[in-house]
Design a protein around this motif. Sequence first.
Motif, mmCIF file in Angstrom:
data_model
loop_
_atom_site.group_PDB
_atom_site.id
_atom_site.type_symbol
_atom_site.label_atom_id
_atom_site.label_comp_id
_atom_site.label_asym_id
_atom_site.label_seq_id
_atom_site.Cartn_x
_atom_site.Cartn_y
_atom_site.Cartn_z
ATOM 1 N N GLN A 191 0.832 -1.197 0.000
ATOM 2 C CA GLN A 191 0.000 0.000 0.000
ATOM 3 C C GLN A 191 0.872 1.255 0.000
ATOM 4 O O GLN A 191 0.625 2.208 -0.747
ATOM 5 N N HIS A 222 -8.202 4.520 3.032
ATOM 6 C CA HIS A 222 -6.890 4.938 2.542
ATOM 7 C C HIS A 222 -7.101 5.796 1.305
ATOM 8 O O HIS A 222 -7.941 5.478 0.456
ATOM 9 N N LEU A 273 -8.468 -3.768 -2.778
ATOM 10 C CA LEU A 273 -8.235 -2.698 -1.805
ATOM 11 C C LEU A 273 -9.492 -2.428 -0.983
ATOM 12 O O LEU A 273 -9.419 -2.201 0.236
#
Length: 728
Positions: free
Chosen positions: A264, A317, A306
């Motif tokens: 990430q 995020h 994700l």
Amino acid sequence: MQSISPWTATVQSDLENSMVLWEKKFRNYIFQLYNTGDSLWIVALWPNQGKMAFRAAFGLNSCFEITNLFDDDQTTVINLSTRIGKYEVTIDFPNDLSPILHYKTSFKADFPIMIPFWPRDILPLTEKGNVENTFGNIHTHQIGARSGLLYLSMTKPKTGSVFYFQNLGSMSSYCEATETSLAETVGGDWPEIGFRLPLTENKPLPADQDFILSDAYVLFSEQIMEDDIQVTHEFLNHLAEIYKLLPHPETEYHKWPEIAQKCQQDIYHNKGCWTQTNGFQYLNAYLCDYDTPAEIMVQLAMLVPLKEYMEWTGEKHPLFDDLQKGISAFYDPEIKTVNRWLPALQDKLDGSEEQKEKMVMDSWYLHHPLMNLARLALKGEKIAEKLLLDSIQFAIKVARHFDYEWPVFYKMDTLEVIKKETVPGQGGEHDVPGSYAHLMLLVYDLTKDELYLREAKKAVKKLTGRGFDIFYQANNTAFSAGALLDLYKITGKKMYLDLSYACLAGLFKNMQIWDCQYGFGKNYPNYFSLFPLNDAPYSAVYEEHEVYAKLREYMIKAEDVEILPALKILLPEFIKYALSRMSYYYPSKLPEDMLSDDVKTGEIQPKLWIPLEDLYTGWEKSGQVGQEVYGGGVAFGVVPRQYCKVNGEDFVVFSDYPIVGFRKVKSAITFRMLGSEEFCGNVKIIYPNKIPKNVKVTQNKKEIEFLFSDTSVLHYQVAGNSQVKIVW
């Protein structure tokens, strides 16, 4: 009459003129041993008198002298000597209930030798007449570095079938010493078929060392396969039977939550991953590939895992928001669908590949982004839902236009066929009807509109009669298997379940169920690798990730279905080894000398936690295609599937087998491990600090001890198909 070589022409008469050295009756079959001079043969006789010969040893232009023959009724050992070296052949029947022959041959040369020729090790025989008058159907055989298997039916004389499996990993030392490869070693043309030892070209086989030259398992059947459904069913059954007998390497555990965090961070912050257009950021397909326009599939390949990962962590995020903001720009109002390439950048397409032309669509590619939009829509993402519903009618129009048999490439604006077949005479992408059906069923789940269910049913009819040939691309074949299972559960029609098995057989045919321990293969676990295409020379991270996720889902959805027992072995074992292997796509896990110096697309930065697209077994370097940014979602996909959080507690439970029914009641967790009780999965209880003293784990109400532990992890082996309880 078929043409044959001199090494085959005399075999039948040589056997007829030789004495039987040893004979054993097993499960209605008779097995006889012959020394014909330069070959040691095991002849199998079917109950109906059909015959087939298996060359257990070849004398390399020298004749055998048998120095010892030992038989204790369980194992037979034959020691042989020639002017070149010494051989040992071991014969056994490892399954008391099934007619499986196992023979293993080792050789020690008296001096270094080159091996410029080696004959195949299987020869069909006749009761009378010539070998060249026999006939049979080869249903499947090894391609590239996949499993060393051969599946055939002998039809003239009418005999039965043979499932042959060469445990290629046993020959790793031979290949390491001679710098040879085990790719394309099991196959041949009727009647000369079977395994052929790799020929030496650069380095001789050293003297005074034992090398295994063959490690073959042969399963016999009186059945002759009549159709593609029977062939693919029995392929799975036979593969599982042999798999039970193989040596299986240890698995490795990887700290996937930590890998996900590193991925990430690297994807979000590394500029080589990104391109900006009209104020939006888009992921490059490959690291530092700025020439190729942004692709819809690339963005969604990251967005879906994700999203799953963020649901697991409970944390948002900015990577997700940045990607989602740009996907609406892929919608093309002229053709009323999302396009593969960002419409604003289509003029940058250089035509270097067939699909890199304006408006050219690869058939599977139209459906793949729509599937991921559907998955996001089912999770409540409204942007994805709008794009999906605005685009889905175009997909239906295309399907109906081609009557659910898609070409390879077509023009999106005119539907003109650009490339009809993958190979002349073999049709287009055969698994696209299944991936289309999967898309339709996802939209059916979202909308409850029966139109999409009807479309799915129409499409999968085109899979009938294709057998192994359904397989075109691994992930799409896995989607097809899942769609067919869904249709079976909806309708109860067995034809759908049968077709799903054919899809799964195509997947397992394209796996490497052997442990390559030569060349660069020594540097990473490669057992049970999956190849993305029928002719692909490497395994590929994104396709493996999607197949792993889909086969896990298949197992869970099939919990209440009486699926083939073979699948309860093969599916969870593939998943277990995928979790052991897939972290090695990250170049930081590999020695730099096995990374390719010549990269097709972009560049490789070995320290980044962004995976290579391609891993090779053997002597070829990996990363030849590039460092695949859209494959970086693999860790995001693994974590929520394999790690179970426990409400109100600070520990997590990891399992590399699929589990169902995970629930907490007070200070206890229960779940069921799927799979077969004949094999075990690994369960870890992972604590942030120290392990408490009062943890107790039971399997089917019997307490089990941990296999090992460290300061913060308890590791257990748990049998498949068992109820597990953790109490603290």
